[in-house]
Design a protein around this motif. Sequence first.
Motif, PDB file in Angstrom:
ATOM      1  N   PRO A 222      35.648  76.202 -11.715  1.00  0.00           N
ATOM      2  CA  PRO A 222      36.811  76.323 -10.833  1.00  0.00           C
ATOM      3  C   PRO A 222      37.430  77.718 -10.850  1.00  0.00           C
ATOM      4  N   PHE A 225      35.540  80.260  -8.717  1.00  0.00           N
ATOM      5  CA  PHE A 225      35.821  80.198  -7.281  1.00  0.00           C
ATOM      6  C   PHE A 225      37.144  80.869  -6.966  1.00  0.00           C
ATOM      7  N   MET A 226      38.125  80.605  -7.835  1.00  0.00           N
ATOM      8  CA  MET A 226      39.453  81.143  -7.551  1.00  0.00           C
ATOM      9  C   MET A 226      39.443  82.665  -7.610  1.00  0.00           C
ATOM     10  N   GLU A 260      45.678  76.497 -22.985  1.00  0.00           N
ATOM     11  CA  GLU A 260      45.735  75.570 -21.856  1.00  0.00           C
ATOM     12  C   GLU A 260      46.770  76.025 -20.840  1.00  0.00           C
ATOM     13  N   MET A 261      47.967  76.375 -21.366  1.00  0.00           N
ATOM     14  CA  MET A 261      49.022  76.800 -20.459  1.00  0.00           C
ATOM     15  C   MET A 261      48.625  78.077 -19.734  1.00  0.00           C
ATOM     16  N   TYR A 263      45.764  78.774 -18.566  1.00  0.00           N
ATOM     17  CA  TYR A 263      44.986  78.400 -17.388  1.00  0.00           C
ATOM     18  C   TYR A 263      45.901  77.861 -16.292  1.00  0.00           C
ATOM     19  N   VAL A 264      46.941  77.120 -16.715  1.00  0.00           N
ATOM     20  CA  VAL A 264      47.904  76.637 -15.720  1.00  0.00           C
ATOM     21  C   VAL A 264      48.528  77.831 -14.993  1.00  0.00           C
ATOM     22  N   PHE A 267      46.028  79.411 -12.620  1.00  0.00           N
ATOM     23  CA  PHE A 267      45.805  78.649 -11.392  1.00  0.00           C
ATOM     24  C   PHE A 267      47.019  78.726 -10.466  1.00  0.00           C
ATOM     25  N   LEU A 268      48.226  78.696 -11.061  1.00  0.00           N
ATOM     26  CA  LEU A 268      49.435  78.852 -10.234  1.00  0.00           C
ATOM     27  C   LEU A 268      49.423  80.216  -9.549  1.00  0.00           C
ATOM     28  N   PHE A 270      46.848  81.869  -8.750  1.00  0.00           N
ATOM     29  CA  PHE A 270      45.868  81.784  -7.661  1.00  0.00           C
ATOM     30  C   PHE A 270      46.494  81.169  -6.408  1.00  0.00           C
ATOM     31  N   ILE A 271      47.225  80.054  -6.594  1.00  0.00           N
ATOM     32  CA  ILE A 271      47.827  79.383  -5.425  1.00  0.00           C
ATOM     33  C   ILE A 271      48.795  80.336  -4.731  1.00  0.00           C
ATOM     34  N   ILE A 274      46.936  82.877  -2.676  1.00  0.00           N
ATOM     35  CA  ILE A 274      46.451  82.315  -1.414  1.00  0.00           C
ATOM     36  C   ILE A 274      47.582  82.221  -0.400  1.00  0.00           C
TER      37      ILE A 274
END
Lengths: 284, 351
Positions: A222, A225-226, A260-261, A263-264, A267-268, A270-271, A274
């Motif tokens: 994932p 891709f991001m 873990e955080m 990665y959160v 991903f945030l 990344f959003i 976008i």
Amino acid sequence: MDPFLLEALLNGVLLGGVFALPVLGLNLVFGVVDVIWLCYAELVMVGMYTVWFLHTQAGWPLGLAFAVCLPAIAVLGLLLHLLVVRPLLGRPPINQVLATGGVLFVLQGSATLVFSTDFRSLGVEMPPMEMGEVFVSGTKLAAFVAALLGAAALWAFLKFTYVGTAIRAIARDREVMPLMGVDPRRIYLIASAVGGALAGLAACLLVVQLDMHPFVGLSFGPITFMICVMGGLGNMLGGFLAAFLMGLIVSTGGFWWNTEMSYVVAFLFFILVIFLRPRGLFAR
Amino acid sequence: MTEGRNISAMGGTALGAAAVLALAAVPLLSLPDYFMHVLITMLLTAVAGTGWALMGRFGLVSFGHGAFLGIGAYTMALLWNLYGITPWIGIPLGVAAAMAVGVMLGYPSFRLRVVGHYFALVTLAAGEIVRILIVALRGVTGGSLGMTPQQAPPEAAFAAMQFGKAGFWWLALAAWAGGLLAWRLLDRSMSSRALAAIAEDEDAAASIGIRVTREKLKVMMISVALAALAGALTAQYRMYLNPESLAGLAPSLQIVFGAIAGGMFSPIGPTIGALITIGLDESLRVFFGTQFIGAAPLVYGLLLVMFMLFLPRGIAGLLERRPAARVPQPGPHREAAAPPGSLGEKPATGA
């Protein structure tokens, strides 16, 4: 400077190097063939098992296993293109993505059948290196250097060879280039093979750092891709830089909070990218 | 996309109601427990798939519907375990929470014209975020080990929504009927036409006065609510939650697979898909046991590829032959050349 932060930054750069190869491969395929290989991380996973099997089970020297892994995954990329992607070329993009998503399940399932879900590791470790106050894992450093060499080789291939020029031209304009005597079907094949070879190289670098299991692809797929999208799909340099940015976010996030955080946060981020810069961070 | 209408405009609802009533009688057959279990699982999977296809058929392809299963399920279970709030209230709250997250994701996406691959990747990221958060907050959620809702004392079992298979069958049936009803109401409203137009050409749709963001958000909300409902009911039925099966990429792709295999352009398509996926799952498990644990994803994957290559409209697509034949379409590539039937979407604009 806090040596732990320094170490986190350094690890971020090294991690970026690891992300960079699959990102470049994915980007190449997308830029040229205009299809997203949802199963790209699974190609890497198959490569990791190939190296592991040849080295620990068949007893081949590691270098030879690496040398076989690259062309093997390149052939896998070719097969993926011929059997799945080519018949779907005229179809809506989501159909193509879902078909490669099916390949993702096929590869995971086959790996589970053949190798079971046990965690495997190559058991190769290079001594850590001391740089000033911080220790750097030797394997990670070696992988980083190899990733840079791989990226440089790809750049030289695209820049200085006739085929490479044709590949870049097709990515620019797939309507006009066929009129100039470039056969897009052949170029698609070559791009798929090179994309596969990059997955094979990434596998060689990851197999020394990660324990492998059939679902290992889900751990870095994932984010690959991001990164690719953040850098701008089809934009090689952007993807390369975004890989390092994401590497830094993940590893310094791990320093401030926990992995873990981080990665959160990644991903945030990344959003947000976008939403705010849909053409990629580095689009002009 | 409007073929559902052709089946029968008037008789459809009556037929559907009769089917639901007939299905409601299934527990009276006193089938073996295992059989009942498979049926309930199929129906709940069908609810999630119906929700996904409701928006997926308009080119709003989500790779993160697992996130909404997870939000619904974990909200419900945490409210019960921590505050003793019964799932009867917890499930609506979980659905509301999932819808709130859906708005946070959908509104900016639609407003800022995030479409195609980009929308799929945004939802993929959201699904992963939810999965990782569940794992990271292991103090309350139990992390990757999962969690179990606390057992209620027998006299309070009904109030805690802890009852036998018949009860869950009826609940699942109600959710499923609700999903089909939502599909039908949507298809009879202008929204369905508006969404079809948006899927064809967003700018053109906006230029004739279609409120693109609002229409998309509306269908996404229904879709998210159904997914969250399915997730919560599944968790409560199994009395076990874990992040790998309720959030992240894997369950999201499984939802997509079911909906595609069954056929996402027909209201019963995702249900057919659920029958196939769960049936496949169970038969592989029964025949091969855990020995060939990889066989299920292998067969799934092969089928998904085959469906995309040869049957992109799914099983339900086969049943639509008649209406499709009425539309004159020259050339052998009717499947590829029929935008209303294809998973209509423009190539990603940003590339």
